[in-house]
Structure formats: structure tokens, C-alpha cells
Write an enzyme that holds these catalytic residues in place. Structure first.
Site, mmCIF file in Angstrom:
data_model
loop_
_atom_site.group_PDB
_atom_site.id
_atom_site.type_symbol
_atom_site.label_atom_id
_atom_site.label_comp_id
_atom_site.label_asym_id
_atom_site.label_seq_id
_atom_site.Cartn_x
_atom_site.Cartn_y
_atom_site.Cartn_z
ATOM 1 N N ASP A 1 0.861 -1.170 0.000
ATOM 2 C CA ASP A 1 0.000 0.000 0.000
ATOM 3 C C ASP A 1 0.908 1.234 0.000
ATOM 4 O O ASP A 1 2.110 1.135 0.262
ATOM 5 C CB ASP A 1 -0.888 -0.039 1.247
ATOM 6 C CG ASP A 1 -1.683 1.227 1.439
ATOM 7 O OD1 ASP A 1 -2.398 1.624 0.503
ATOM 8 O OD2 ASP A 1 -1.571 1.828 2.521
ATOM 9 N N ASP B 1 -0.225 5.188 0.967
ATOM 10 C CA ASP B 1 -0.487 6.132 2.056
ATOM 11 C C ASP B 1 -0.597 5.409 3.392
ATOM 12 O O ASP B 1 -1.400 4.491 3.553
ATOM 13 C CB ASP B 1 -1.786 6.892 1.800
ATOM 14 C CG ASP B 1 -1.715 7.754 0.547
ATOM 15 O OD1 ASP B 1 -0.610 8.218 0.223
ATOM 16 O OD2 ASP B 1 -2.757 7.953 -0.101
ATOM 17 N N ASP C 1 -1.477 -0.848 5.992
ATOM 18 C CA ASP C 1 -1.654 -0.246 7.318
ATOM 19 C C ASP C 1 -3.107 -0.155 7.757
ATOM 20 O O ASP C 1 -3.383 0.376 8.836
ATOM 21 C CB ASP C 1 -1.065 1.171 7.322
ATOM 22 C CG ASP C 1 -1.883 2.122 6.457
ATOM 23 O OD1 ASP C 1 -2.486 3.054 7.012
ATOM 24 O OD2 ASP C 1 -1.932 1.931 5.235
#
Length: 253
Positions: A13, A15, A193
């Protein structure tokens, strides 16, 4: 770590995983809200809206801002809705256009690599593992940001939010990466995250690593039950049998 022994490629991922993009996103969101004479949100609140792409980010921002303004107007003894307001769907369309304009200006200066990201990506790349990027961020913003942060060179495949019909948490982008890398889903490790990332990995049949320092709507990532949970990005290296230096990037690039 038996599942990691089967790994032949890694997808990340963006961001909240590789990049602390909250400052740039917050600047763009707040400038867009301000332009429409709506309350600004601030970084602490915007962080809880990140992860589902720009359309959802704007929906969350507008919903909050309209509610906040209604509360402020009520406190002043005014009607909660201004008769001169444009319809909410039109307001959302304008807000998204404003966001795109402001984020194009703020994305690079308002984004920073998290500690140890560059060195860890370099070590994984040097080992010969194909690396991919999967983000819900609008595709036009992705390549310039990777170039500005000098990490584009590490990725064999990059999938932005406009490159698939279904964004994470749908498995489509992960399955597309596995196909492009000629890997079975179980051979692809996905590192993220947020619960969207872990849900996407589970749905695709990929092994998952959750990182605790990112943006996860204010909830502990452990609740999403990733296969592995790390506090620091460079914990990937020993998990995959590579040397881990304690001095790797102890601050933002």
C-alpha cells in the site's frame, strides 16, 4: 513464519504504509472546504478518512463539514441549513475538483517516506524480489509522487485507484498484480496499514503484513487479524531472512 517461505513477490500500500501523506492530503482537503466556505477539518481528523480513495475522502469531508457547520449555526441561533446552499451532490462534485487542484500542488511537498522505507525497499529489490504498489489514490497522482520520493525505481508494477474497476478492500487489484508478476496469490505478500488492506489480502488469498503506525480509521490494526503485525517497516527484512540494520533511516527522508 511458514507462510513467508512461499513468498515470491511483495506488494505495498502507499499512504500510511510507505508514505506519510497526511500533511499534503490535509492541506488539499482543508483548502477545498475553505473555498466552499465550510469548516476546515485539520490533520488529526483527516487521517481517519484516508484509505478508500479520493471520492470517499471527499464524501467523508463534506458530511463532517456540513454537520459541523449546522452545529455552529444552531449555536448562533441560526437555521442549520442556509437557503443559499447548493445541493449536496453538486457541492460534492465541486469539492472533488477543488481537492484535485489543491492536491496536485501539495502532494509532493506534503508527503514524506516513513522511517526505513527507502533502505528496506532497496534491500528487497537487491534480493531480486519483484515489488509492486497498490493504492486507492487516484492514478494521476501516483507516479509523480513516487518519482519525487525516489522510490519509483523499485516497483515492477504500479496499480492506482483508476486502474481497476474495484478498489481495495476488493481483491481485484491484488489479483491483478499477482497475474502481472506470474505468481499464485499465496506467493504474493501484501503489506498495508489499514483494515482495507488486510481485507483485500484475505479475499485474494495473499499473505498479509499489517503495520501499526499508519492510518486505520483510529482503530487497532490487530482487530483485522493480519498474518503478521509489525511496528516498524524494516521488520520485513528479518522476517524474510534478510539482514536488518538498526541504523536504517531513523528519521523521515
Amino acid at each position: 513464519m511458514d507462510k513467508l517461505q512461499a513468498i515470491r513477490g511483495i506488494a505495498f500500500d502507499l499512504d500510511g504504509t510507505l508514505v506519510d501523506s497526511a500533511p499534503g492530503l490535509t492541506s488539499a482537503v482543508d483548502n477545498a472546504l475553505y473555498a466552499l466556505e465550510l469548516p476546515v477539518a485539520g490533520e488529526e481528523r483527516v487521517i481517519t478518512w484516508i484509505g478508500n480513495g479520493a471520492d470517499v475522502l471527499m464524501e467523508r469531508a463534506l458530511t463532517w463539514a456540513r454537520q459541523e457547520r449546522a452545529t455552529l449555526r444552531a449555536a448562533m441561533g441560526k437555521p442549520s441549513v442556509d437557503d443559499h446552499d447548493i445541493p449536496q451532490d453538486e457541492q460534492l462534485r465541486i469539492l472533488r475538483k477543488l481537492f484535485d487542484r489543491y492536491y496536485a500542488e501539495a502532494a509532493e511537498e506534503g508527503s514524506f517516506l516513513f522511517p526505513a522505507v527507502a533502505d528496506t525497499l532497496g534491500a528487497l529489490h537487491a534480493k531480486g524480489l519483484p515489488l509492486a504498489l497498490i493504492t486507492n489514490k487516484p492514478t494521476p497522482f501516483v507516479a509523480p509522487l513516487l518519482d519525487a520520493l525516489d522510490i519509483a525505481k523499485y516497483f515492477t508494477v504500479v496499480i492506482g485507484g483508476d486502474d481497476v474497476q474495484n478498489k481495495k478492500p476488493h481483491p481485484e487489484p491484488l489479483l491483478l498484480v499477482a497475474e502481472k508478476l506470474s505468481l499464485a496469490p499465496a506467493e504474493l505478500l501484501f503489506v498495508g496499514d489499514s483494515r482495507n488492506d488486510i481485507q483485500a489480502a484475505k479475499a485474494a488469498g495473499c499473505c498479509s503484513v499489517g503495520l501499526t503506525y499508519g492510518y486505520n480509521y483510529g482503530e487497532p490494526l490487530a482487530l483485522s487479524e493480519p498474518d503478521y503485525l509489525f511496528d516498524q517497516f524494516n521488520e520485513l527484512l528479518p522476517a524474510l531472512g534478510l539482514p536488518h540494520s538498526e541504523t536504517q533511516e531513523l528519521k523521515h527522508d
